[in-house]
Design a protein around this motif. Structure first.
Motif, PDB file in Angstrom:
ATOM      1  N   ALA A 121       6.544  -2.205   3.278  1.00  0.00           N
ATOM      2  CA  ALA A 121       5.830  -2.701   2.355  1.00  0.00           C
ATOM      3  C   ALA A 121       4.739  -3.094   2.818  1.00  0.00           C
ATOM      4  CB  ALA A 121       6.608  -3.536   1.717  1.00  0.00           C
ATOM      5  N   GLN A 122       4.629  -3.771   4.209  1.00  0.00           N
ATOM      6  CA  GLN A 122       3.382  -4.321   4.447  1.00  0.00           C
ATOM      7  C   GLN A 122       2.116  -3.294   4.856  1.00  0.00           C
ATOM      8  OE1 GLN A 122       3.915  -7.444   4.268  1.00  0.00           O
ATOM      9  NE2 GLN A 122       6.015  -6.841   3.906  1.00  0.00           N
ATOM     10  N   LEU A 123       2.427  -2.125   4.876  1.00  0.00           N
ATOM     11  CA  LEU A 123       1.664  -0.922   4.938  1.00  0.00           C
ATOM     12  C   LEU A 123       0.604  -0.911   3.724  1.00  0.00           C
ATOM     13  CD1 LEU A 123       3.698   1.775   7.227  1.00  0.00           C
ATOM     14  CD2 LEU A 123       1.877  -0.075   7.963  1.00  0.00           C
ATOM     15  N   GLY A 124       1.151  -1.367   2.790  1.00  0.00           N
ATOM     16  CA  GLY A 124       0.248  -1.386   1.563  1.00  0.00           C
ATOM     17  C   GLY A 124       1.105  -0.708   0.423  1.00  0.00           C
ATOM     18  N   PHE A 125       2.570  -0.834   0.557  1.00  0.00           N
ATOM     19  CA  PHE A 125       3.455  -0.071  -0.521  1.00  0.00           C
ATOM     20  C   PHE A 125       3.960  -1.205  -1.343  1.00  0.00           C
ATOM     21  CE2 PHE A 125       3.053   2.943   3.055  1.00  0.00           C
ATOM     22  CZ  PHE A 125       2.509   3.976   2.327  1.00  0.00           C
ATOM     23  N   ILE A 126       4.627  -0.904  -2.533  1.00  0.00           N
ATOM     24  CA  ILE A 126       5.746  -1.504  -3.425  1.00  0.00           C
ATOM     25  C   ILE A 126       7.051  -0.745  -3.048  1.00  0.00           C
ATOM     26  CG2 ILE A 126       6.543  -2.304  -5.281  1.00  0.00           C
ATOM     27  CD1 ILE A 126       4.202  -3.693  -4.744  1.00  0.00           C
ATOM     28  N   VAL A 127       7.841  -1.348  -2.197  1.00  0.00           N
ATOM     29  CA  VAL A 127       9.108  -0.656  -1.960  1.00  0.00           C
ATOM     30  C   VAL A 127      10.394  -1.114  -2.702  1.00  0.00           C
ATOM     31  CG1 VAL A 127      10.778   0.080   0.110  1.00  0.00           C
ATOM     32  CG2 VAL A 127       8.365  -0.428   0.287  1.00  0.00           C
ATOM     33  N   ILE A 128      11.258  -0.434  -3.138  1.00  0.00           N
ATOM     34  CA  ILE A 128      12.149  -0.612  -3.920  1.00  0.00           C
ATOM     35  C   ILE A 128      13.481   0.092  -3.479  1.00  0.00           C
ATOM     36  CG2 ILE A 128      10.778  -1.311  -6.210  1.00  0.00           C
ATOM     37  CD1 ILE A 128      11.792   1.398  -7.442  1.00  0.00           C
ATOM     38  N   GLN A 129      14.570  -0.728  -4.046  1.00  0.00           N
ATOM     39  CA  GLN A 129      15.969  -0.026  -3.981  1.00  0.00           C
ATOM     40  C   GLN A 129      16.412  -0.043  -5.412  1.00  0.00           C
ATOM     41  OE1 GLN A 129      18.188  -2.858  -1.533  1.00  0.00           O
ATOM     42  NE2 GLN A 129      18.490  -1.371   0.066  1.00  0.00           N
ATOM     43  N   ILE A 130      16.900   0.938  -6.075  1.00  0.00           N
ATOM     44  CA  ILE A 130      17.284   1.198  -7.271  1.00  0.00           C
ATOM     45  C   ILE A 130      18.509   1.829  -7.428  1.00  0.00           C
ATOM     46  CG2 ILE A 130      15.542   3.079  -7.466  1.00  0.00           C
ATOM     47  CD1 ILE A 130      15.204   1.964 -10.702  1.00  0.00           C
ATOM     48  N   GLY A 131      19.242   1.545  -8.473  1.00  0.00           N
ATOM     49  CA  GLY A 131      20.695   2.045  -8.619  1.00  0.00           C
ATOM     50  C   GLY A 131      20.717   3.019  -9.830  1.00  0.00           C
ATOM     51  N   ASN A 132      21.791   3.574  -9.884  1.00  0.00           N
ATOM     52  CA  ASN A 132      21.591   4.599 -11.149  1.00  0.00           C
ATOM     53  C   ASN A 132      23.381   4.820 -11.439  1.00  0.00           C
ATOM     54  OD1 ASN A 132      21.835   6.109  -8.153  1.00  0.00           O
ATOM     55  ND2 ASN A 132      23.087   7.058  -9.482  1.00  0.00           N
ATOM     56  N   SER A 167     -11.397   5.933   5.316  1.00  0.00           N
ATOM     57  CA  SER A 167     -12.104   5.411   4.198  1.00  0.00           C
ATOM     58  C   SER A 167     -11.769   4.272   3.768  1.00  0.00           C
ATOM     59  CB  SER A 167     -12.056   6.319   2.947  1.00  0.00           C
ATOM     60  OG  SER A 167     -10.766   6.718   2.411  1.00  0.00           O
ATOM     61  N   ALA A 168     -12.537   3.271   3.502  1.00  0.00           N
ATOM     62  CA  ALA A 168     -12.196   1.832   2.955  1.00  0.00           C
ATOM     63  C   ALA A 168     -11.100   2.197   1.849  1.00  0.00           C
ATOM     64  CB  ALA A 168     -13.246   1.139   2.608  1.00  0.00           C
ATOM     65  N   GLY A 169     -10.013   1.219   1.992  1.00  0.00           N
ATOM     66  CA  GLY A 169      -9.031   1.022   0.987  1.00  0.00           C
ATOM     67  C   GLY A 169      -8.053   2.132   1.303  1.00  0.00           C
ATOM     68  N   ASN A 170      -8.090   3.064   2.048  1.00  0.00           N
ATOM     69  CA  ASN A 170      -7.070   3.919   2.178  1.00  0.00           C
ATOM     70  C   ASN A 170      -6.366   3.886   3.383  1.00  0.00           C
ATOM     71  OD1 ASN A 170      -7.508   5.313  -0.249  1.00  0.00           O
ATOM     72  ND2 ASN A 170      -8.831   6.902   0.656  1.00  0.00           N
ATOM     73  N   GLN A 171      -6.471   2.615   4.363  1.00  0.00           N
ATOM     74  CA  GLN A 171      -5.973   2.556   5.423  1.00  0.00           C
ATOM     75  C   GLN A 171      -4.684   1.956   5.319  1.00  0.00           C
ATOM     76  OE1 GLN A 171      -8.525   1.073   8.612  1.00  0.00           O
ATOM     77  NE2 GLN A 171     -10.261   2.015   7.889  1.00  0.00           N
ATOM     78  N   ALA A 172      -3.536   2.001   5.922  1.00  0.00           N
ATOM     79  CA  ALA A 172      -2.199   1.349   6.131  1.00  0.00           C
ATOM     80  C   ALA A 172      -2.533   0.183   6.839  1.00  0.00           C
ATOM     81  CB  ALA A 172      -1.250   2.379   6.530  1.00  0.00           C
ATOM     82  N   ASN A 173      -2.152  -0.880   6.538  1.00  0.00           N
ATOM     83  CA  ASN A 173      -2.384  -2.159   7.065  1.00  0.00           C
ATOM     84  C   ASN A 173      -1.269  -2.585   8.454  1.00  0.00           C
ATOM     85  OD1 ASN A 173      -2.840  -4.655   7.649  1.00  0.00           O
ATOM     86  ND2 ASN A 173      -2.794  -5.690   5.406  1.00  0.00           N
ATOM     87  N   TRP A 174      -1.682  -1.747   9.374  1.00  0.00           N
ATOM     88  CA  TRP A 174      -0.917  -1.905  10.408  1.00  0.00           C
ATOM     89  C   TRP A 174      -0.732  -3.211  11.175  1.00  0.00           C
ATOM     90  CZ3 TRP A 174       2.743   1.587  11.226  1.00  0.00           C
ATOM     91  CH2 TRP A 174       2.709   2.908  10.650  1.00  0.00           C
ATOM     92  N   GLU A 175      -2.045  -3.899  11.100  1.00  0.00           N
ATOM     93  CA  GLU A 175      -2.181  -5.126  11.605  1.00  0.00           C
ATOM     94  C   GLU A 175      -1.273  -6.153  10.976  1.00  0.00           C
ATOM     95  OE1 GLU A 175      -3.067  -9.103  11.787  1.00  0.00           O
ATOM     96  OE2 GLU A 175      -3.596  -8.159   9.857  1.00  0.00           O
ATOM     97  N   LEU A 176      -0.939  -6.167   9.616  1.00  0.00           N
ATOM     98  CA  LEU A 176      -0.056  -7.086   8.972  1.00  0.00           C
ATOM     99  C   LEU A 176       1.303  -6.409   9.402  1.00  0.00           C
ATOM    100  CD1 LEU A 176       0.632  -9.185   7.071  1.00  0.00           C
ATOM    101  CD2 LEU A 176       0.543  -7.547   5.401  1.00  0.00           C
ATOM    102  N   PRO A 201       3.857  -6.013  -0.350  1.00  0.00           N
ATOM    103  CA  PRO A 201       3.310  -6.599   0.726  1.00  0.00           C
ATOM    104  C   PRO A 201       3.081  -8.284   0.796  1.00  0.00           C
ATOM    105  CG  PRO A 201       2.013  -4.811  -0.012  1.00  0.00           C
ATOM    106  CD  PRO A 201       3.211  -5.159  -1.018  1.00  0.00           C
ATOM    107  N   PHE A 202       2.944  -8.738   2.018  1.00  0.00           N
ATOM    108  CA  PHE A 202       2.752 -10.403   2.193  1.00  0.00           C
ATOM    109  C   PHE A 202       1.247 -10.855   1.878  1.00  0.00           C
ATOM    110  CE2 PHE A 202       6.121 -10.004   5.841  1.00  0.00           C
ATOM    111  CZ  PHE A 202       7.400 -10.210   4.816  1.00  0.00           C
ATOM    112  N   ASP A 203       0.511  -9.814   1.917  1.00  0.00           N
ATOM    113  CA  ASP A 203      -0.884 -10.156   1.331  1.00  0.00           C
ATOM    114  C   ASP A 203      -1.195  -9.463   0.106  1.00  0.00           C
ATOM    115  OD1 ASP A 203      -0.979  -7.310   1.992  1.00  0.00           O
ATOM    116  OD2 ASP A 203      -2.894  -7.470   3.016  1.00  0.00           O
ATOM    117  N   PHE A 204      -0.195  -9.261  -0.875  1.00  0.00           N
ATOM    118  CA  PHE A 204      -0.012  -8.925  -2.194  1.00  0.00           C
ATOM    119  C   PHE A 204      -1.405  -9.275  -3.036  1.00  0.00           C
ATOM    120  CE2 PHE A 204       1.153  -8.973  -6.940  1.00  0.00           C
ATOM    121  CZ  PHE A 204       1.415  -7.638  -7.118  1.00  0.00           C
ATOM    122  N   GLU A 205      -2.221  -8.463  -3.664  1.00  0.00           N
ATOM    123  CA  GLU A 205      -2.862  -8.791  -4.607  1.00  0.00           C
ATOM    124  C   GLU A 205      -2.801  -7.995  -5.695  1.00  0.00           C
ATOM    125  OE1 GLU A 205      -6.751  -7.993  -2.780  1.00  0.00           O
ATOM    126  OE2 GLU A 205      -6.401  -8.627  -1.186  1.00  0.00           O
TER     127      GLU A 205
END
Length: 834
Positions: free
Chosen positions: A583-594, A44-53, A545-549
Motif C-alpha cells: 500500500a505504501q507504494l501508492g495503492f489501496i490494498v484489500i482482502q475480501i471474501g466471497n 512523470s510526476a504523480g506516476n512514481q511508486a513511493n519507494w521512499e515511504l 498509504p500512510f500518507d493517504f490524501e
C-alpha cells in the motif's frame, strides 16, 4: 537551431545538415518521438511508486517497534494464579496474577534480578531485557526456577535471593520408537513396514512377536531409512524402528492400527535441477480426482489375550475413508469410528464388536450438494462411556447434538443461525461444556470467535468473553476464570481476565502502538460490502498509504483466496504485513471474501461453489470492489489489480481469463496456482468441487463390455447414486463409477486480457506445476502476451529456498508499480536491496 521534444533537446545549424547528416538528425528525432511517451511514463510526476515511504516504514523497519500483542497464560500448577511476560516500549517484564482480588503485580524486582544475574553470569544485564527462559514455579509456589545464558537458577520469591544451580546439561533427545500401552506392560513398533509386539513380564522385555509379514513400501505400518552407506549390521537395529501410531484401549488389553494401501496409486514426478552433481528425479504417489486407483484404508485390531492381529470388516463403500477411531467404555471390546464415502457427502459413526467383527451403525449424516463436515465425537465421560456430542450441519448451521451411548438423539445442545467451532473442555461432574463459536453475537463480524459455556440439555448458554473482537481465550484450571486475548484488524489487542459469567474482573494489558504511531504508521481498516446477490454480507480489510490524501486517486489491489476451506481474510491484528508494505507504494490494498469461501458461515454460503470450482468467487470480488469505489471517490475503478497464491493464484488467473471479469481486473499476479484442479490432489478437488457418483447395475456393466448402452447416467439402467440416510451409494450388486471434471484456466486462455504475471516453483510437490504449464502452453497457442517465471528449487511455500520470498515480494511490488502506476524503471539487472 535548438529542437526540443518532450524534454529532449538538440542543438545544430540547418546549413550543416546535408545528405547523410540530415538523415541522421531526422532519424534521431523520429526515435525520440517514439521514445518520449515511454520516457515520460518512466518518471512523470504523480506516476512514481513511493519507494521512499515504503522503505522508511516497511515491515522490516517497523518490526523492532512491534511489542507484545497477547498474554500467554502460564497457570501455576492447578491453581488459578498465573504468570506471563509482557513487552512494551519500556522493555520486557514478568508479571504475576493471583485470584485474590484479583490482582496483578511484578513477579520479582527486575532491577535486583538484573544485578544478581549480572554478578552470577559475569556480564552486564539491563532490568528491561533479562534473558530468562523456561521459567517454572515450585510446588509450593514460593520459588521459581529458570535458565539464563545456559545456566540454571533458583530464585526465592520471599527472600529475593538467587541460587546458581550450574550449567544446563544438554540432553540428547531419544527418538521414541515404541508405542506403549497405558500401563507400560507392552509396546508395539514397526520395522521395515511390518508390525511387532513386545510384552513386559516382571519388568523384563520378552522376545518381539512379529505380527505381519506382508509389509512393503506404500503398504506399510511404518519404516525408517538409515544412511545407505552404512551396513545394517553396524547400525543399532532400533534405528530402523518407528512408532506405528497404535490406538491402545484404556485397559491396555488391545490396540487398533491402520494401514493404507497406496501400491496402485500412480506416481508423479519432479526434477530437482539444483541437485549436485547432476539433476535428480523425485517421484511420489499422488492420486488425482476421479482416478480409479486411490489409497485404500485398512483397520486392524490386536488382542493381547489371543496375541493376534485381525483385520476388521468395516468396508461398506467403495474407496471409503476411516476417521475418528476410538475405544469406548474404558475397555477393549468395542471400537468406534466414522466411515465416510469417497464423495464426502455422507458419513456414519459405527461401532465394531471386535470379537465377532460385527458392525452397528449409530449416527448417519448425508447431503446431496455439499460435503459433510465432521469432528471427533466428544463423550461426556472421560472413558468414552455415556452420552456423546455429535457435530452436524443438518440445519444448515454447525451445532452440537447430544446422543445417548447407543446412538439415540436426546437433544440439540446448541442451535441458531451461527456456528460452533470446537469443544474446549467438558466437566465430568455435571457435564457442562465449554466451546468456541462464531457468528452468534449481533452486530459483530461473523468471523469473530467467542468462548461459551452450556449445559448438556442446551440450557444455560453463557458468553464468557464478550466484546466486538476476535477472541483467543483460556480457561483456568478450576474453570472459574477466563483469560481473554481480544484482537481485531482495526484495534489494538487487549488482554483481560473474565469471571465465569463473562464479567471483566481485571484488565491486564493493551498492545503498545505508541512508537509505531509516532513514526507515521496508521491502523488498517475493516469493511463490509454486499455480495453479487445484493444481500449477503462480505467482509474485508483495507490498507491505505500512510500518507493517504483523500483528494488523490489510487489504484486498488485485492489479495484473494477463493476457499472453500478459508477466505484468508484476517480477523486479528497485525502491525506488519505485505499488504501494508504494498500500500505504501501508492495503492489501496484489500482482502475480501466471497460466497463459497469459508465453512464458518452457513452451509449454503460454504457450498456456493460446489460443482463450480473456478468462477464462483469472482462475482463477489468484483461487486465488493465496485461498492467500495462507489463509497470512496479516491478509489480508481479503472485500475484494479489482483493477486494470490495457491488457490488465490488460480483465482487471480481466472479473473483475467473469464468474461466479464477480464474486463474489470487489469493486472494480476498469480503464484503457485492450481490452474487445473483435474491434476491437483484427489482429496481437495473431490471434496470441494463435488464428485459425480453413478451406480451401474450388472446388466448395464455387461452391456458396456459388449459395446452397447453407452448412455451415461441415464443409459442401460445407470443412475445417479443415492445419498440419503443409510441408503448411501449403490446397491450391493451394483458397480460404482466416479466422474469429475473441474473447469480449468487453460480452457479459457484465449480470453486473456490485461497484464498477467504467472509464478511457480519447479519443486512444488503439492500443486504440481503441470497445471501452470498447461495454462502457459495455451496462452502461447493463442498468441497472448503475458509474463512468466519459474523458481528453481521452490516448493509450495514461498520461503522454501533462501532469498526467494524477498525476491518474489519485490517482483510483485514492481509489477504493480509498472502496470497500475506507470512507474517504468526496470532499465538494468540491478534490483535495489531495500
Amino acid at each position: 537551431m535548438i529542437l526540443s521534444c518532450r524534454g529532449l533537446s538538440y542543438s545544430f545549424r540547418i546549413a550543416d545538415l546535408t545528405g547523410a547528416g540530415l538523415w541522421a538528425v531526422l532519424t534521431l528525432v523520429s526515435l525520440s518521438l517514439m521514445a518520449a511517451p515511454l520516457a515520460a511514463q518512466e518518471r512523470s510526476a504523480g506516476n512514481q511508486a513511493n519507494w521512499e515511504l515504503h522503505d522508511r516504514l516497511s515491515s522490516d523497519e517497523l518490526e523492532r517497534f512491534v511489542h507484545s500483542a497477547s498474554v500467554l497464560p502460564n497457570w501455576i500448577h492447578e491453581t488459578d494464579s498465573l504468570w506471563y511476560a509482557w513487552e512494551d516500549r519500556d522493555g520486557r517484564r514478568f508479571h504475576l496474577v493471583v485470584p485474590e482480588g484479583p490482582q496483578k503485580r511484578l513477579l520479582f524486582d527486575h532491577e535486583r534480578m538484573a544485578a544478581l544475574l549480572s554478578q552470577e553470569l559475569e556480564t552486564f544485564l539491563e532490568a528491561h531485557d533479562l534473558p530468562i527462559e523456561d521459567l517454572e514455579f515450585s510446588e509450593d509456589g514460593r520459588r521459581i526456577e529458570f535458565t539464563a545464558e545456559e545456566v540454571k537458577f533458583e530464585y526465592d520469591l520471599d527472600t529475593a535471593t538467587l541460587e546458581n544451580l550450574g550449567e544446563v546439561e544438554e540432553e540428547e533427545e531419544e527418538r521414541e520408537w515404541r508405542d506403549w500401552a497405558p500401563d507400560s506392560t507392552a509396546y508395539v513398533y514397526a520395522e521395515e513396514h511390518d508390525l511387532y509386539f513386545v510384552e513386559i513380564v516382571d519388568g523384563v522385555e520378552q522376545e518381539a512377536v512379529r505380527l505381519t509379514t506382508d509389509g512393503e513400501e506404500d503398504y506399510s505400518f511404518g519404516s525408517r531409512e538409515v544412511d545407505e552407506e552404512e551396513e545394517k549390521e553396524e547400525v543399532d537395529p532400533t534405528e530402523y524402528r518407528v512408532r506405528p501410531r497404535a490406538n491402545w484401549s484404556e485397559d491396555s488389553r488391545a490396540f487398533s492400527v491402520t494401514r493404507s494401501d497406496r501400491r496402485h496409486v500412480a506416481k508423479l514426478y519432479l526434477v530437482d535441477v539444483l541437485a549436485e552433481p547432476r539433476p535428480e528425479l523425485e517421484e511420489y504417489r499422488y492420486s488425482m480426482p476421479g482416478e480409479e486407483n486411490v489409497p485404500q484404508p485398512e483397520l486392524h485390531a490386536f488382542d493381547r489375550d489371543r496375541v493376534e492381529l485381525q483385520e476388521l470388516d468395516v468396508e461398506r463403500y467403495k474407496d471409503q475413508h476411516l476417521l475418528n477411531i476410538h475405544w469406548t467404555n474404558g475397555g477393549s471390546e468395542h471400537l468406534r469410528l466414522v466411515r465416510r464415502i469417497r464423495s464426502r457427502r455422507a458419513l456414519e459413526l459405527i461401532e465394531v464388536e471386535v470379537a465377532t467383527n460385527g458392525v452397528r451403525p449409530l449416527v448417519t449424516e448425508s447431503f446431496e450438494a455439499g460435503k459433510a463436515l465432521h469432528q471427533q465425537p466428544h463423550y461426556l465421560e472421560e472413558d468414552n462411556s455415556g452420552d456423546f456430542l455429535w457435530y452436524s450441519r443438518r440445519t444448515g448451521w454447525a451445532h452440537y447434538y447430544r446422543y445417548d451411548h447407543d446412538g439415540n438423539l436426546l437433544n440439540a445442545v446448541t442451535r441458531g443461525t451461527w456456528n460452533v467451532e470446537n469443544i474446549e473442555e467438558i466437566d465430568e461432574e455435571d457435564g457442562r461444556i465449554w466451546f468456541t463459536a462464531v457468528g452468534r453475537e449481533e452486530g459483530e463480524n461473523v468471523y469473530y470467535r467467542h468462548l461459551y459455556r452450556v449445559n448438556p440439555d442446551g440450557s444455560g448458554l453463557t458468553l464468557l468473553d464478550p466484546g466486538h473482537a476476535h477472541h483467543e481465550s483460556s480457561l483456568s484450571p478450576s474453570r472459574r476464570l477466563v483469560l481473554t486475548n481480544s484482537s481485531r484488524v482495526d484495534a489494538a489487542p487487549r488482554s483481560v481476565l473474565h469471571d465465569g459469567g463473562g464479567r471483566v474482573v481485571l484488565e491486564l494489558e493493551e498492545m503498545d502502538l505508541s512508537e509505531l504511531e509516532e513514526l507515521g504508521w496508521r491502523m488498517p481498516e475493516t469493511f463490509t460490502v454486499k455480495a453479487a446477490d445484493g444481500v449477503t454480507d462480505i467482509y474485508g480489510n483495507m490498507w491505505k498509504p500512510f500518507d493517504f490524501e483523500p483528494d488523490r486517486s489510487y489504484p486498488i489491489i485485492a489479495q484473494v483466496y477463493p476457499g472453500p476451506q478459508t477466505e484468508q481474510v484476517r480477523r486479528d491484528f497485525t502491525a506488519t504485513t505485505f499488504h501494508q508494505d504494498l500500500a505504501q507504494l501508492g495503492f489501496i490494498v484489500i482482502q475480501i471474501g466471497n460466497r463459497g469461501g469459508d465453512p464458518r458461515r452457513s452451509a449454503a454460503y460454504h457450498s456456493f461453489g460446489y460443482f463450480n470450482l473456478r468462477d464462483y468467487g469472482l462475482g463477489d470480488k468484483k461487486a465488493g470492489i465496485q461498492e467500495l469505489a462507489n463509497r470512496h471517490p479516491w478509489i480508481d475503478i479503472e485500475r484494479v489489480g489482483i493477486y494470490g497464491g495457491s488457490g488465490g493464484g488460480f483465482m487471480t488467473a481466472a479473473a483475467l481469463l473469464v468474461p466479464p471479469y477480464n474486463e474489470f481486473f487489469k493486472v494480476g499476479i498469480s503464484a503457485r496456482g492450481n490452474h487445473d484442479n483435474n491434476v491437483y490432489n484427489q482429496s481437495w478437488s473431490e471434496r470441494h468441487h463435488g464428485l459425480e457418483v453413478t451406480c451401474v447395475p450388472p446388466e448395464a456393466a455387461d452391456a458396456a463390455e459388449e459395446g452397447e448402452g453407452e448412455g451415461g447416467a441415464e443409459g442401460s439402467g445407470r443412475r445417479k447414486a443415492r445419498v440419503v440416510a443409510n441408503e448411501m451409494y449403490c446397491d450391493p450388486d451394483e458397480d460404482v463409477e466416479f466422474d469429475i471434471h473441474i473447469p480449468a484456466n487453460h480452457e479459457v486462455a484465449e480470453n486473456l486480457k490485461g497484464r498477467l504475471l504467472i509464478l511457480h516453483g519447479d519443486m512444488d510437490n503439492n500443486v504440481h506445476h503441470a497445471g501452470t504449464m498447461r495454462l502457459v502452453r495455451e496462452l502461447i497457442r493463442h498468441n497472448k502476451r503475458f509474463d512468466f517465471m519459474m523458481f528453481p528449487g521452490m516448493r509450495h511455500g514461498e520461503g522454501t529456498v533462501p532469498g526467494d520470498q524477498e525476491y518474489l515480494a519485490r517482483l510483485r511490488q514492481e509489477y504493480f508499480a509498472e502496470h497500475l502506476l506507470g512507474d517504468y524503471y526496470r532499465n538494468d539487472a540491478i534490483i535495489p536491496r531495500r
